[in-house]
Design a protein around this motif. Structure first.
Motif, PDB file in Angstrom:
ATOM      1  N   ARG A  83     -79.444   6.369  15.500  1.00 19.18           N
ATOM      2  CA  ARG A  83     -78.017   5.744  15.031  1.00 19.18           C
ATOM      3  C   ARG A  83     -77.955   4.427  15.110  1.00 19.18           C
ATOM      4  O   ARG A  83     -77.850   4.159  16.614  1.00 19.18           O
ATOM      5  CB  ARG A  83     -76.798   6.637  15.249  1.00 19.18           C
ATOM      6  CG  ARG A  83     -76.578   7.054  16.405  1.00 19.18           C
ATOM      7  CD  ARG A  83     -75.262   7.948  16.642  1.00 19.18           C
ATOM      8  NE  ARG A  83     -74.173   7.319  16.026  1.00 19.18           N
ATOM      9  CZ  ARG A  83     -72.927   7.636  15.608  1.00 19.18           C
ATOM     10  NH1 ARG A  83     -72.689   9.173  16.122  1.00 19.18           N
ATOM     11  NH2 ARG A  83     -71.887   7.071  15.259  1.00 19.18           N
ATOM     12  N   THR A  84     -77.835   3.470  14.560  1.00 19.68           N
ATOM     13  CA  THR A  84     -77.881   2.061  14.878  1.00 19.68           C
ATOM     14  C   THR A  84     -76.536   1.492  15.377  1.00 19.68           C
ATOM     15  O   THR A  84     -76.418   0.284  15.511  1.00 19.68           O
ATOM     16  CB  THR A  84     -78.633   1.643  13.488  1.00 19.68           C
ATOM     17  OG1 THR A  84     -77.826   1.688  12.406  1.00 19.68           O
ATOM     18  CG2 THR A  84     -80.004   1.860  13.359  1.00 19.68           C
ATOM     19  N   ASP A  85     -75.478   2.440  15.077  1.00 15.65           N
ATOM     20  CA  ASP A  85     -74.232   1.674  15.359  1.00 15.65           C
ATOM     21  C   ASP A  85     -73.969   1.978  16.956  1.00 15.65           C
ATOM     22  O   ASP A  85     -72.883   1.352  17.503  1.00 15.65           O
ATOM     23  CB  ASP A  85     -73.206   2.325  14.684  1.00 15.65           C
ATOM     24  CG  ASP A  85     -72.999   4.030  14.679  1.00 15.65           C
ATOM     25  OD1 ASP A  85     -74.005   4.578  15.144  1.00 15.65           O
ATOM     26  OD2 ASP A  85     -71.941   4.366  14.481  1.00 15.65           O
ATOM     27  N   ARG A  86     -74.852   2.696  17.599  1.00 13.98           N
ATOM     28  CA  ARG A  86     -74.447   2.782  19.048  1.00 13.98           C
ATOM     29  C   ARG A  86     -75.609   2.304  19.903  1.00 13.98           C
ATOM     30  O   ARG A  86     -76.944   2.439  19.326  1.00 13.98           O
ATOM     31  CB  ARG A  86     -74.194   4.140  19.349  1.00 13.98           C
ATOM     32  CG  ARG A  86     -73.180   4.819  19.085  1.00 13.98           C
ATOM     33  CD  ARG A  86     -72.988   6.276  19.479  1.00 13.98           C
ATOM     34  NE  ARG A  86     -71.651   6.924  18.874  1.00 13.98           N
ATOM     35  CZ  ARG A  86     -71.538   8.139  18.927  1.00 13.98           C
ATOM     36  NH1 ARG A  86     -72.324   8.782  19.458  1.00 13.98           N
ATOM     37  NH2 ARG A  86     -70.193   8.494  18.933  1.00 13.98           N
ATOM     38  N   VAL A 137     -72.642   7.595   9.016  1.00 13.61           N
ATOM     39  CA  VAL A 137     -73.263   7.208  10.320  1.00 13.61           C
ATOM     40  C   VAL A 137     -74.462   6.544   9.913  1.00 13.61           C
ATOM     41  O   VAL A 137     -75.497   6.981   9.079  1.00 13.61           O
ATOM     42  CB  VAL A 137     -73.521   8.254  11.243  1.00 13.61           C
ATOM     43  CG1 VAL A 137     -74.390   7.879  12.255  1.00 13.61           C
ATOM     44  CG2 VAL A 137     -72.255   8.771  11.980  1.00 13.61           C
ATOM     45  N   PRO A 138     -74.861   5.280  10.246  1.00 17.43           N
ATOM     46  CA  PRO A 138     -75.970   4.524   9.889  1.00 17.43           C
ATOM     47  C   PRO A 138     -77.399   5.107  10.753  1.00 17.43           C
ATOM     48  O   PRO A 138     -77.322   5.299  12.058  1.00 17.43           O
ATOM     49  CB  PRO A 138     -75.882   2.958  10.108  1.00 17.43           C
ATOM     50  CG  PRO A 138     -74.826   3.169  11.338  1.00 17.43           C
ATOM     51  CD  PRO A 138     -73.964   4.240  11.003  1.00 17.43           C
ATOM     52  N   GLY A 149     -81.280   1.402  19.472  1.00 12.49           N
ATOM     53  CA  GLY A 149     -80.119   2.371  19.097  1.00 12.49           C
ATOM     54  C   GLY A 149     -80.221   3.605  19.636  1.00 12.49           C
ATOM     55  O   GLY A 149     -81.232   4.135  20.445  1.00 12.49           O
ATOM     56  N   GLU A 150     -79.040   4.296  19.696  1.00 12.81           N
ATOM     57  CA  GLU A 150     -79.043   5.788  20.308  1.00 12.81           C
ATOM     58  C   GLU A 150     -80.040   6.479  19.751  1.00 12.81           C
ATOM     59  O   GLU A 150     -80.158   6.804  18.333  1.00 12.81           O
ATOM     60  CB  GLU A 150     -77.865   6.218  20.225  1.00 12.81           C
ATOM     61  CG  GLU A 150     -77.666   7.491  21.046  1.00 12.81           C
ATOM     62  CD  GLU A 150     -76.039   7.981  20.738  1.00 12.81           C
ATOM     63  OE1 GLU A 150     -75.654   8.883  19.852  1.00 12.81           O
ATOM     64  OE2 GLU A 150     -75.242   7.789  21.614  1.00 12.81           O
TER      65      GLU A 150
END
Length: 326
Positions: A136-139, A281-282, A155-156
């Motif tokens: 997930r690229t937002d984390r 979620v991206p 990312g995560e």
């Protein structure tokens, strides 16, 4: 210089400039995209047709199934190696793989080291099964491989909610044992820049719609899991456990399950992965930079480290039409 000569010189400059611009543009296109953003939007499975029905089994079909319980990488076994494609080369994958099965697998693994290692699989199967991680690229993430993989793969890392390792028979006839230490791969890690989708194999879907799938990232309703299914080639040339191109010793059967002439049906490996991803979620699949995290580039690798006795048991279960689990 007269007016006529000036006009002629200007015309020559314009022609040369246009030619140079065309050459630069052509070279840029030939080199492919250079940016690393994720390509493709989410696919609504309601907009795609149902998956084709499997071929009906013939009278000599091997209709059994064997499921091997190998966990879901609770050990956090990740690295940027690829033993099948680039053995001996540390970080040769340029992206991160997740593993189940053999707990020692890395670029320096040998047949002997794999045979002696511990495994996450019940029943002692020391085979290795692996695939690119999904992020997930937002984390940003704070664990190993979440910021160090490089090449735009950050990312995560999303943990697998489930991993199903399954072997199936052949709808036309009986299967023969795989050779020990067989190397196999499925999918195309460079599919985004490839001229065709001929080697694209992975299918993406949602847990609530098992009869529909896509080669794109799916848009799954709340409460459903994002799924990845990777099926391996199951027609073996009868000679080689590996090949220089990592593919030519194995082939896929036809849509009716018939193996190409000169090959033999072996157990068909199917990896089914699932992830808990909230809507919106991206996500991005690890890839080479120029592949821009395209879901079409999904792929997986396998090294058979089963003992001959265990492989014989697996083949017997498939050929006898039983449902087995370890």
């Amino acid at each position: 210089m007269g007016n006529g000569n000036r006009l002629l010189a200007l015309l020559v400059c314009l022609v040369l400039g246009a030619g140079l611009a065309a050459a630069v543009l052509g070279a840029s296109r030939a080199a492919g995209p250079r940016h690393t953003g994720t390509v493709g939007g989410r696919v609504d499975l309601a907009s795609v047709p149902p998956d084709p029905a499997p071929p009906p089994p013939g009278p000599d079909a091997s209709t059994g199934t064997v499921t091997v319980d190998c966990g879901r990488n609770e050990e956090g076994h990740w690295n940027e190696d690829n033993l099948v494609v680039s053995p001996g080369l540390r970080a040769g994958a340029h992206h991160t793989h997740a593993y189940v099965g053999n707990l020692s697998t890395d670029a320096l693994s040998t047949d002997a080291s794999l045979s002696a290692a511990a495994t996450s699989c019940a029943g002692g199967d020391r085979s290795t099964y692996y695939w690119p991680v999904l992020r997930r690229t937002d984390r940003p993430g704070g664990r190993a491989h979440e910021g160090a993989a490089g090449h735009g793969n950050t990312g995560e890392i999303l943990p697998e909610a489930s991993v199903r390792v399954e072997f199936r028979g052949n709808p036309v006839g009986k299967v023969v044992p795989m050779p020990r230490f067989l190397r196999a791969m499925t999918g195309d890690a460079v599919a985004y820049t490839a001229p065709t989708d001929a080697a694209v194999r992975a299918r993406w879907g949602c847990s609530g719609t098992p009869g529909r799938s896509t080669t794109g990232y799916p848009r799954c309703p709340a409460g459903q899991l994002v799924t990845r299914t990777l099926v391996f080639p199951s027609c073996w040339n009868g000679l080689d456990a590996a090949a220089p191109d990592h593919r030519s010793h194995l082939a896929f059967p036809s849509g009716q399950g018939v193996c190409p002439q000169g090959t033999f049906a072996v157990p068909e490996l199917r990896l089914s992965l699932a992830y808990a991803v909230a809507p919106g979620v991206p996500i991005a699949l690890d890839s080479f930079p120029e592949q821009r995290h395209s879901p079409k580039t999904d792929h997986a690798m396998f090294v058979d480290v089963m003992t001959d006795g265990r492989m014989d048991e697996l083949v017997a279960c498939l050929n006898e039409g039983r449902t087995c689990r370890t």
